[in-house]
Design an enzyme around this catalytic site. Structure first.
Site, PDB file in Angstrom:
ATOM      1  N   THR A   1     -27.702  17.910  10.436  1.00  0.00           N
ATOM      2  CA  THR A   1     -28.024  19.283  10.820  1.00  0.00           C
ATOM      3  C   THR A   1     -28.885  19.968   9.766  1.00  0.00           C
ATOM      4  OG1 THR A   1     -26.005  19.521  12.133  1.00  0.00           O
ATOM      5  CG2 THR A   1     -27.056  21.541  11.366  1.00  0.00           C
TER       6      THR A   1
ATOM      7  N   ASP B   1     -23.640  27.024   4.989  1.00  0.00           N
ATOM      8  CA  ASP B   1     -22.665  26.363   5.858  1.00  0.00           C
ATOM      9  C   ASP B   1     -21.407  26.085   5.052  1.00  0.00           C
ATOM     10  OD1 ASP B   1     -21.678  25.390   8.209  1.00  0.00           O
ATOM     11  OD2 ASP B   1     -23.123  23.764   8.425  1.00  0.00           O
TER      12      ASP B   1
ATOM     13  N   GLN C   1     -10.712  19.983  13.720  1.00  0.00           N
ATOM     14  CA  GLN C   1      -9.873  19.833  14.914  1.00  0.00           C
ATOM     15  C   GLN C   1      -9.002  21.088  15.052  1.00  0.00           C
ATOM     16  OE1 GLN C   1      -7.974  15.927  15.414  1.00  0.00           O
ATOM     17  NE2 GLN C   1      -9.227  15.155  13.719  1.00  0.00           N
TER      18      GLN C   1
ATOM     19  N   ARG D   1     -25.385  19.020  20.693  1.00  0.00           N
ATOM     20  CA  ARG D   1     -25.021  17.669  20.261  1.00  0.00           C
ATOM     21  C   ARG D   1     -24.835  16.748  21.464  1.00  0.00           C
ATOM     22  NH1 ARG D   1     -23.767  17.165  14.914  1.00  0.00           N
ATOM     23  NH2 ARG D   1     -23.098  19.022  13.757  1.00  0.00           N
TER      24      ARG D   1
ATOM     25  N   GLY E   1       0.789  -1.218   0.000  1.00  0.00           N
ATOM     26  CA  GLY E   1       0.000   0.000   0.000  1.00  0.00           C
ATOM     27  C   GLY E   1       0.826   1.275   0.000  1.00  0.00           C
TER      28      GLY E   1
ATOM     29  N   LYS F   1     -28.278  24.515  18.228  1.00  0.00           N
ATOM     30  CA  LYS F   1     -28.337  23.061  18.390  1.00  0.00           C
ATOM     31  C   LYS F   1     -27.407  22.623  19.513  1.00  0.00           C
ATOM     32  CE  LYS F   1     -24.751  22.139  14.927  1.00  0.00           C
ATOM     33  NZ  LYS F   1     -24.429  21.559  13.608  1.00  0.00           N
TER      34      LYS F   1
ATOM     35  N   ASP G   1     -21.671  17.054   6.177  1.00  0.00           N
ATOM     36  CA  ASP G   1     -21.074  15.746   6.425  1.00  0.00           C
ATOM     37  C   ASP G   1     -22.170  14.669   6.394  1.00  0.00           C
ATOM     38  OD1 ASP G   1     -19.610  13.551   7.162  1.00  0.00           O
ATOM     39  OD2 ASP G   1     -18.733  14.435   8.952  1.00  0.00           O
TER      40      ASP G   1
END
Length: 313
Positions: free
Chosen positions: A229, A221, A100, A197, A42, A195, A225
């Site tokens: 939402t 937005d 992140q 989560r 790989g 919202k 994903d």
């Protein structure tokens, strides 16, 4: 190309060729030749099949999962550096790991910062990207960052719809700045969704701040994903009397059951860019290309001209 503009070459990672070909065509150049040798385990190795000594090279690669895309880009940057390229610009329409961008709980990495350091350590001299998940990611780099906004593509499309009683909506509090920027340009009202989560990609509660009754809503937005939402917001707004709900999302990650959620939702259409290739077709998803935007900015960067005219937000 102006005769005064220095020569530049455009290359692509293997999973971004579909977009790089359009960028190169709009730029007015042929896509450069690069091959990838792969070992049985790989491991892979890129190789430029033409000289790039003393040139500016643009390496087009969206770093969406898997991590092979990021690794390809890092290896290509290193190869270009060792081949004596003059400037190495990493063109990253979708900057992966951007979610992140901070420590939101103990003992977790700041992945976006790590990716920035990897790109610089590999040898990138400039970064070009679009609609980062968080603006402050630009500060993770010590090299110049051209942060483009897809609003230059989306706003003309929204205006062409000639929607009466238009209201721009943000699907969460974090996107309120983006929604206000769109509304200012379009002269429309704004509503915000709040919202909470339970965990990543799982919404526990959602409320809308503002009136949507009798309004044509456009949700804005930076990415979509799982689609949870957007579809929940669209369904809730239709229940509260909205005339229609559309959504604009720059990066169509569309993982898991996102396509099914969108098809079964009250969303009239979802407008995205081609920063990430769609996994399958959908009657509700409309793709507008970002190739011309990137090609134009690449020209200006290569000829050392201002790109400020490309910022509507």
């Amino acid at each position: 190309m102006s005769y005064m503009e220095p020569e530049a070459k455009i290359f692509s990672c293997s999973n971004s060729v579909y977009l790089a070909e359009k960028i190169a065509k709009s730029y007015g150049a042929e896509l450069g030749k690069v091959t990838f040798s792969e070992y049985s385990d790989g491991e892979f190795q890129p190789s430029f099949e033409e000289s790039i000594r003393g040139l500016r090279v643009f390496l087009v690669c969206s770093t969406f999962p898997s991590s092979d895309n990021l690794m390809e880009l890092l290896l290509m940057i290193d190869a270009a550096k060792r081949a004596s390229a003059r400037h190495i610009t990493a063109v990253i329409p979708y900057f992966g790991w951007a979610r992140q961008d901070r420590k939101d709980k103990p003992r977790v990495p700041i992945g976006a910062k790590l990716v920035a350091k990897l790109l610089e350590s590999a040898g990138a001299t400039r970064i070009m990207t679009m609609d980062l998940h968080a603006d402050q990611i630009q500060g993770f780099f010590e090299k110049p960052v051209d942060h483009l906004f897809a609003s230059t593509i989306f706003l003309p499309y929204v205006k062409s719809l000639n929607l009466e009683n238009l209201t721009i909506a943000s699907p969460d509090m974090g996107g309120s700045k983006r929604a206000y920027a769109y509304s200012k340009f379009l002269g429309s009202d704004v509503v915000i969704c709040y919202k909470q989560r339970r965990e990543a990609n799982v919404i526990e509660t959602m409320e809308v701040i503002g009136d949507v009754k009798g309004r044509n809503i456009v949700l804005v937005d930076d990415m979509v994903d799982t689609g949870g939402t957007l579809t929940k917001a669209a369904d809730m707004m239709m229940e509260r009397g909205a005339l229609s709900v559309r959504a604009i999302c720059t990066h169509p990650i569309l993982s898991g059951s996102a396509y099914e959620k969108i098809e079964n939702s009250q969303l009239l259409e979802l407008i995205v860019t081609d920063s990430i290739p769609l996994k399958k077709e959908s009657n509700k998803i409309r793709v507008v290309t970002c190739a011309e935007l990137f090609a134009d900015v690449m020209h200006k960067v290569n000829s050392n001209n201002s790109i400020s005219g490309k910022f509507l937000m």
